[in-house]
Write a protein that holds these residues in place. Structure first.
Motif, PDB file in Angstrom:
ATOM      1  N   UNK A  86      44.877  38.401  62.799  1.00  0.00           N
ATOM      2  CA  UNK A  86      45.526  39.370  61.909  1.00  0.00           C
ATOM      3  C   UNK A  86      47.028  39.089  61.788  1.00  0.00           C
ATOM      4  N   UNK A  87      47.602  38.446  62.781  1.00  0.00           N
ATOM      5  CA  UNK A  87      49.025  38.088  62.671  1.00  0.00           C
ATOM      6  C   UNK A  87      49.154  36.741  61.954  1.00  0.00           C
ATOM      7  N   UNK A  88      49.761  36.714  60.776  1.00  0.00           N
ATOM      8  CA  UNK A  88      49.997  35.414  60.136  1.00  0.00           C
ATOM      9  C   UNK A  88      51.051  34.640  60.927  1.00  0.00           C
ATOM     10  N   UNK A  89      51.099  33.332  60.695  1.00  0.00           N
ATOM     11  CA  UNK A  89      51.999  32.493  61.483  1.00  0.00           C
ATOM     12  C   UNK A  89      53.465  32.823  61.195  1.00  0.00           C
ATOM     13  N   UNK A  90      54.287  32.648  62.206  1.00  0.00           N
ATOM     14  CA  UNK A  90      55.722  32.847  62.061  1.00  0.00           C
ATOM     15  C   UNK A  90      56.437  31.974  63.082  1.00  0.00           C
ATOM     16  N   UNK A  91      57.623  31.510  62.709  1.00  0.00           N
ATOM     17  CA  UNK A  91      58.445  30.745  63.647  1.00  0.00           C
ATOM     18  C   UNK A  91      59.909  31.072  63.386  1.00  0.00           C
ATOM     19  N   UNK A  92      60.656  31.196  64.462  1.00  0.00           N
ATOM     20  CA  UNK A  92      62.099  31.413  64.347  1.00  0.00           C
ATOM     21  C   UNK A  92      62.785  30.389  65.258  1.00  0.00           C
ATOM     22  N   UNK A  93      63.660  29.600  64.661  1.00  0.00           N
ATOM     23  CA  UNK A  93      64.354  28.568  65.438  1.00  0.00           C
ATOM     24  C   UNK A  93      65.833  28.921  65.516  1.00  0.00           C
ATOM     25  N   UNK A  94      66.371  28.805  66.714  1.00  0.00           N
ATOM     26  CA  UNK A  94      67.782  29.141  66.929  1.00  0.00           C
ATOM     27  C   UNK A  94      68.501  27.907  67.440  1.00  0.00           C
ATOM     28  N   UNK A 147      58.037  32.477  57.698  1.00  0.00           N
ATOM     29  CA  UNK A 147      56.979  33.484  57.790  1.00  0.00           C
ATOM     30  C   UNK A 147      55.899  33.136  56.783  1.00  0.00           C
ATOM     31  N   UNK A 148      54.668  33.075  57.242  1.00  0.00           N
ATOM     32  CA  UNK A 148      53.569  32.814  56.315  1.00  0.00           C
ATOM     33  C   UNK A 148      53.015  34.124  55.765  1.00  0.00           C
ATOM     34  N   UNK A 149      52.687  34.106  54.490  1.00  0.00           N
ATOM     35  CA  UNK A 149      51.880  35.203  53.960  1.00  0.00           C
ATOM     36  C   UNK A 149      50.439  34.909  54.386  1.00  0.00           C
ATOM     37  N   UNK A 150      49.554  35.844  54.126  1.00  0.00           N
ATOM     38  CA  UNK A 150      48.138  35.603  54.444  1.00  0.00           C
ATOM     39  C   UNK A 150      47.616  34.391  53.680  1.00  0.00           C
ATOM     40  N   UNK A 183      53.051  50.028  70.331  1.00  0.00           N
ATOM     41  CA  UNK A 183      53.568  49.158  69.257  1.00  0.00           C
ATOM     42  C   UNK A 183      54.804  48.376  69.656  1.00  0.00           C
ATOM     43  N   UNK A 184      55.009  48.185  70.959  1.00  0.00           N
ATOM     44  CA  UNK A 184      56.263  47.587  71.417  1.00  0.00           C
ATOM     45  C   UNK A 184      56.294  46.067  71.576  1.00  0.00           C
ATOM     46  N   UNK A 185      55.163  45.402  71.766  1.00  0.00           N
ATOM     47  CA  UNK A 185      55.275  43.956  72.010  1.00  0.00           C
ATOM     48  C   UNK A 185      55.983  43.260  70.855  1.00  0.00           C
ATOM     49  N   UNK A 186      56.719  42.236  71.185  1.00  0.00           N
ATOM     50  CA  UNK A 186      57.470  41.529  70.161  1.00  0.00           C
ATOM     51  C   UNK A 186      56.679  40.292  69.728  1.00  0.00           C
ATOM     52  N   UNK A 187      56.095  40.370  68.556  1.00  0.00           N
ATOM     53  CA  UNK A 187      55.462  39.206  67.944  1.00  0.00           C
ATOM     54  C   UNK A 187      56.580  38.443  67.227  1.00  0.00           C
ATOM     55  N   UNK A 188      56.351  37.197  66.913  1.00  0.00           N
ATOM     56  CA  UNK A 188      57.450  36.373  66.406  1.00  0.00           C
ATOM     57  C   UNK A 188      58.224  37.044  65.272  1.00  0.00           C
ATOM     58  N   UNK A 189      57.507  37.539  64.260  1.00  0.00           N
ATOM     59  CA  UNK A 189      58.204  38.098  63.100  1.00  0.00           C
ATOM     60  C   UNK A 189      59.029  39.332  63.465  1.00  0.00           C
TER      61      UNK A 189
END
Lengths: 176, 297, 800
Positions: free
Chosen positions: C216-224, C297-300, C43-49
């Protein structure tokens, strides 16, 4: 706010949470446990399944405020530090991992199954694993993983040394 | 972060404490059992968020049970679907319909969360335990500080998402008469996929035979006519009662009698015509399955 | 003109290893445990969220979406939303510093709608707030004054299917002056003559549904925000370089000020192409404006209404054949239901026209493909990309033709398929491995075709069985869509470990593992020496988009080139260190390095690397490969559209309940010619996973809209995808390896091909189970839902 005393993966936490905070958010946002995934937020995809007092539940449909005194287990707590659980090793060997987003849910539901049924039939495996959706379509390989895990557990091989598993498997050729 | 929190949660110390809280705060309070339905209704803004949630978890010890007492099968409202599966309801052929519902009930994890009471109180066409328990002619027990009342399940489910439960009452038990030895039950549900489905139609059968004569029969569908809630197909039952069980009788019940009392609805998932045809098929299959179970086939 | 060195390298290796059996390779074709398998089972990989836990003081971005499917925006009032607690701003089209457009192929799609909305899902404003809850709640307070326009949900309201001319209507894209997005055609031979001379003509209308990716992963984006005025974005995108371009355009920044990193992706299937651009641009807009990290973060539900789908199609096919079963001609009209924006539609339509006659020898063809805008969620990229939509009608037609001719479907196909030395309908000479015949024969053998055909024909009772075949071909990579290049860099570290970088992403499909296997094989090091870096526009070389089944062939070639060059240099050095007769005699079996004729005298890999460092032998290499430009004549539809094709044959074995119309797949056989298996585990997972996704497409998946254009099934309980309980009992998987000389060890792609022919194989099996000539013709669309199949059973009078 509600005071909740919660044991997560063996560690006790005293938390102050809003009454409607989901266990999913508590785990991810407060405790930094990120194996628990939100795929739908409605108990449909199963990616957020964790064990509460040994029972598999959708953490997206569980309110933390109702869990005072509960024991929560996530994928991170399946094996002691430095170890991997037989189910995890079986999932490597069965070669089913693709995008990995649903994998924690599959492993947790497998744990719940094998805690109750030592040698599940193909039908039981399919029924339990139907709790988690996998769009990459790894299902048949995950069925195989559950059978392997059951065998390990039956043989008393429950925990594996993480370092040894890495040595043995990380980017290594698997024998058929 | 600015959190706008409007809902409070109350954990009762006992059933009477819960009832008092309900009485004091009704209708601004919603009891929460498994939460699998309620939390989604709030999330989807299908209901107004209540001021209070009444946490029923502390009452689990009191209200989670399956027992047969004095010829009556009693199920505590907080019994989870998984817990049901560990009882006589899943091992005695008379209750085989419970196993059928279980086979098609959401995911495994949902079965640990959802409760029988919650399923009844959801009061939708898709509350499969309503359909099943209608076939068992079940009663519900409602309790408030004022006392206890019993209602027929068929009267309790008033309309889609509407029950006869008063805001200060709690559903505490569902019960039905212990069926005789020569009886069994079945539940039919199918859809495009195997699980996580609403079912194109659902049908529940209770059948009691004496020799091969239909001593009693009760049939329920996810809907029969008018309201989109589970109901009994009473004309079909009447037709069958007292007749010798045969494929001809079953055929006639399905093809002639059932359509006379059933009106189905077309929606984006399936047409009324198809649903009616499938109701006939389900009736035939449900009766046959219950029959075979009685005969031990 | 001499060949570029990278082409020579790829050819040299191909011919050197052409006769070598796959079993004899060390890593190529083996079950190498994925580079990320152990982190994934932990369970370690880092998905965007998951990055959110490392982000301090973020703002949250929420998209306010159109409530009408087609309307003019007359006014927008954000004052109530601004008063909501925690709200920092409500951004509208006016707040975009650069270009308000995220159209993928053509600029037809505003990031934030300004003038009009074209589907329920169009973004009209962005709420930026201190929490996601605040942003969502405030979003409901944004008030838009709409002037509703007529909603078009059916492309046939816009185009006349007879003439394929646009009908007068209220334009969805008035700024373009037409709602016909694009047209493609094939005009080959003399179709009229072919039909005149035909003994049998088969003609039918077909429909294929929209398909939701449902990763299964809904879309997500993080901007810095970065100190230099730029921005770094982590986002669910399968094409970070395309995302960077889109964000840079929206922000009005040069490309090098925008850095896009694709973390772990929980599935893509083509869906994470343009939505990745949108979410990244939205988050970046807020990050730049507030100089704080911005999270989207998108919901389903938002995911389902907010990202593109596989295009729905309506098509009319006519086939002509002679009495002996030779295909004489094809005539087809195919309409793509485009939805509101072009997205990748022009490319999808092109791939559809290229594949529109199937993997058959066709000398006479007249095909028209038209993509037509409607007020629905846009169609875009989805695994298969236009090919499943044409393979369904073609393969149904083949079965109907076979029945009309009294031939077995397999025999009929074998009579007409493409073989080595044949020309495709476009006139392209197939001058290398065409493993289609072998694939068909293997699939027939593994599935027990002939026995089952006989056995199933004699079954009685309400539950029938049927077995069906479908075949296909699928052009690899992007063909004439654009410049087709790929690149990687390989950096050997001082300790002998290796860093591997490429702009190709892993969205779960595992193609990167194939590249690792190739790199390990050529260098002679075990795969675990290699570490893969995330695709990152500022750190990995642009390898083109991760689409079109191009990673293995295109990325593989670039990897091969880099590895080859490094290996050459190291061989030279090792030969001098060890005293080998020639650099070609050097054997690297890391950690051992020795001369072929003296295995006892060794140095270690690490020593070799250390010597290279001191002796000035570069330990870094950049690998580049560019495919020859594709040829395509717009007027005739001829040329060489793709450099190579993957072939396959699928056999499905189904059960049909005649009383309910319910279909269940019992057994699946998939045989693919992928040139060479480089990543066996990945190939098998595609053969199985692609089948299951294709089975969903065939049996249960579709989008349903109400009359106002509102999508009705926006979650995973109403949008059905297959579950563990729906999985066929048995899979037979086999690979044919008819190599391609311009691919790494001959390997071709399998990502997309693995879904192309699933639905028609299932439909053909259902038709077979119904055992009725009438029913055979009626099986003309999918999903094959129970009510649809039941209606066929009734119409054709099929009796148990």
């Amino acid at each position: 706010m509600v005071k909740v005393s919660l044991t997560v993966n063996g560690v006790k936490y005293d938390l102050d949470v809003p009454p409607t905070e989901r266990l999913l958010d508590t785990l991810r946002n407060r405790l930094g446990i990120s194996s628990v995934k939100e795929g739908c937020g409605r108990g449909e995809c199963g990616s957020c399944i964790v064990l509460v007092n040994g029972n598999p539940v959708h953490s997206c449909l569980t309110l933390t405020s109702r869990l005072d005194g509960a024991e929560v287990t996530t994928l991170e707590g399946l094996a002691p530090q430095g170890k991997l659980h037989a189910i995890q090793v079986a999932f490597i060997e069965a070669r089913g991992v693709q995008c990995g987003f649903c994998t924690p849910g599959f492993i947790m539901i497998t744990k719940a199954l094998l805690d109750r049924v030592k040698e599940p039939s193909e039908k039981e495996i399919r029924r339990w694993l139907s709790s988690v959706l996998c769009r990459c379509g790894s299902y048949p390989l995950y069925f195989e993983a559950v059978k392997r895990a059951a065998k390990y557990i039956k043989e008393g091989k429950i925990y594996f040394d993480e370092k040894e598993v890495r040595e043995k498997y990380h980017l290594k050729v698997l024998a058929r | 972060m600015i959190v706008i929190e409007t809902i409070s949660i109350y954990k009762p110390k006992s059933l009477s404490d819960a009832l008092e809280f309900l009485d004091k705060h009704a209708p601004d309070v919603k009891p929460i059992a498994g939460g699998t339905e309620l939390l989604l209704l709030i999330r989807d803004k299908k209901i107004k968020p209540p001021k209070y949630l009444l946490d029923l978890n502390p009452l689990k010890k009191t209200l989670s049970y399956v027992k047969v007492e004095g010829g009556v099968v009693k199920i505590g409202a907080l019994t989870s679907i998984y817990d049901l599966s560990q009882t006589i309801l899943h091992s005695d052929k008379r209750y085989a319909g419970f196993v059928d519902v279980w086979e098609k009930f959401g995911t495994m994890a949902l079965r640990f969360e959802a409760t029988i009471g919650g399923n009844l109180n959801a009061a939708t066409q898709y509350s499969d335990y309503i359909t099943l328990l209608l076939a068992f002619d079940a009663n519900v027990k409602l309790e408030s500080v004022k006392g206890v009342r019993e209602l027929k399940l068929s009267e309790y489910i008033v309309d889609k998402r509407k029950t006869a439960l008063n805001p200060n009452e709690l559903l505490v038990e569902v019960s039905f008469k212990e069926p005789p030895a020569e009886s069994s039950s079945s539940f039919i549900k199918f859809d495009r996929r195997e699980i996580l489905i609403a079912g194109i139609v659902t049908e529940a059968t209770y059948l009691h035979l004496e020799d091969d004569v239909i001593k009693d029969v009760r049939i329920a569908f996810d809907m029969v006519s008018g309201k989109r809630i589970p109901a009994r197909a009473v004309k079909t039952e009447e037709f069958l009662r007292g007749k010798r069980f045969s494929s001809e009788v079953v055929e006639e019940a399905a093809e002639k009698i059932l359509p006379s009392e059933m009106t189905r609805v077309t929606d984006w998932w399936a047409t009324a015509e198809y649903r009616l045809e499938m109701s006939k098929v389900s009736l035939k299959r449900g009766l046959k399955l219950a029959y075979e179970r009685i005969r031990g086939e | 003109m001499s060949k570029p060195d990278y082409v020579e390298i790829v050819e040299e290796i191909f011919y050197k290893t052409k006769e070598k059996k796959t079993e004899e390779f060390k890593y190529v074709g083996k079950d190498v445990v994925r580079w990320d398998a152990i982190s994934k089972i932990s369970g370690q990989p880092v998905y965007t969220a998951d990055l959110l836990r490392f982000i301090k003081n973020p703002v949250f971005v929420y998209s306010v979406r159109a409530k009408y499917a087609h309307a003019r925006i007359k006014g927008l009032d954000v004052s109530d939303a601004l008063k909501y607690p925690g709200v920092l701003a409500v951004l509208t089209a006016r707040d975009i510093p650069g270009i308000n457009d995220v159209g993928y192929v053509i600029p037809d799609q505003p990031l934030i709608a300004d003038r009009k909305v074209r589907f329920i899902g169009d973004t009209v404003a962005l709420v930026v707030a201190e929490s996601l809850e605040n942003a969502r709640e405030a979003g409901e307070l944004v008030s838009v004054d709409y002037e509703p326009l007529k909603v078009y949900l059916d492309p046939l309201e816009i185009i006349d299917p007879e003439t394929l001319q646009e009908k007068p209507h209220e334009l969805i894209h008035d700024e373009r002056g037409s709602d016909i997005l694009t047209r493609y055609k094939i005009r080959v031979g003399d179709v009229e003559k072919a039909f005149k001379e035909a003994a049998v003509v088969v003609e039918n209308k077909y429909e294929t549904p929209f398909q939701e990716h449902a990763y299964i992963e809904p879309e997500a984006a993080i901007a810095i925000p970065e100190a230099d005025g730029g921005v770094t974005i982590y986002a669910k995108t399968q094409c970070p370089f395309d995302t960077r371009k889109a964000v840079a355009n929206v922000l009005g920044l040069p490309f090098n000020m925008v850095r896009v990193i694709a973390p772990a992706l929980g599935g893509g299937f083509g869906g994470a192409e343009d939505v990745g651009n949108e979410i990244a641009a939205k988050a970046a807009l807020a990050a730049i404006r507030f100089k704080r990290p911005a999270v989207l973060l998108h919901t389903r539900e938002e995911s389902i209404i907010g990202h593109t789908k596989r295009h729905r199609t309506i098509s009319w096919y006519r086939h002509a054949a002679s009495r002996d079963g030779t295909l004489l001609g094809v005539e087809a009209k195919i309409i793509l239901d485009k939805g509101a924006y072009a997205s990748l539609g022009p490319f999808v339509a092109w791939r559809a026209v290229v594949h529109s006659t199937g993997p058959y020898k066709v000398r006479n063809a007249k095909v028209d493909v038209v993509a037509v805008y409607t007020n629905k969620i846009p169609g875009g990229a989805f695994r298969g990309f236009g090919n499943p939509q044409v393979t369904f009608p073609v393969e149904r037609q083949m079965d109907i033709l076979a029945e009309e001719l009294g031939m077995d479907p397999v025999e009929f196909r074998l009579k007409n398929i493409l073989r080595n030395g044949d020309r495709t309908v476009h006139g392209q000479l197939l001058d290398h491995g065409v493993g289609l015949e072998e694939a068909i024969k293997k699939a027939v053998e593994l599935s027990g075709w002939y026995e089952k055909r006989r056995l199933y024909a004699s079954l009685k009772g309400p539950v029938r069985r049927g077995i069906g075949i479908a075949i296909f071909y699928h052009g690899n990579s992007i063909g004439a869509e654009g410049a087709d290049y790929s690149s990687v860099s390989v950096i050997i570290q001082r300790d002998g470990s290796i860093v591997f970088r490429t702009g190709l992403t892993d969205m779960g499909q595992g193609a990167i593992q194939g590249l690792i296997n190739i790199l390990a094989e050529v260098l002679g090091v075990p795969p675990h020496y290699i570490k893969v870096e995330l695709a990152d526009t500022s750190a990995t070389p642009d390898a083109g988009p991760t689409v079109a089944s191009r990673s293995t062939a295109m990325g593989g070639n670039a990897t091969l080139v880099a590895a080859y060059k490094l290996r050459k240099r190291l061989d030279q050095l090792a030969a001098s260190l060890l005293g080998c007769k020639s650099p070609d005699d050097v054997v690297i079996e890391a950690p051992k390095v020795y001369c072929r004729d003296d295995p006892s005298h060794t140095i270690t890999w690490r020593e070799l690397v250390e010597q290279a460092f001191w002796k000035g032998v570069p330990l870094q290499e950049f690998g580049y490969y560019r495919a020859p430009p594709a040829e395509w004549d717009e007027e005739t539809g001829t040329g060489a559209p793709y450099f190579t094709y993957t072939y396959g044959a699928i056999v499905s074995d189904v059960e049909v309940d005649l009383e309910t119309g319910l279909v269940r797949v019992k057994e699946a056989t998939t045989v693919y010619d992928i040139g060479r298996v480089v990543n066996r585990t990945g190939a098998e997972l595609h053969a199985i996973g692609g089948y299951i996704q294709g089975m969903g497409y065939a049996l249960m998946e579709d989008l349903y809209y109400d009359s106002e254009g509102r999508l009705l099934n926006t979650n995973l309980s109403t949008y059905h995808i297959p579950t563990a309980l729906d999985t066929p009992e048995k899979f037979n998987v086999y690979f044919v390896e008819a190599g391609y000389y311009h691919a790494p060890f001959g390997a071709k792609g399998l990502g997309e091909p693995s879904i192309v022919a699933i639905a028609p194989s299932i439909a053909n099996a259902v038709a077979n189970a119904l055992r009725s000539r009438e029913a055979n013709k009626l099986v003309s669309k999918h999903p094959l839902t129970p009510d649809y199949v039941y209606s066929i059973i009734k119409k054709a009078g099929v009796k148990p």
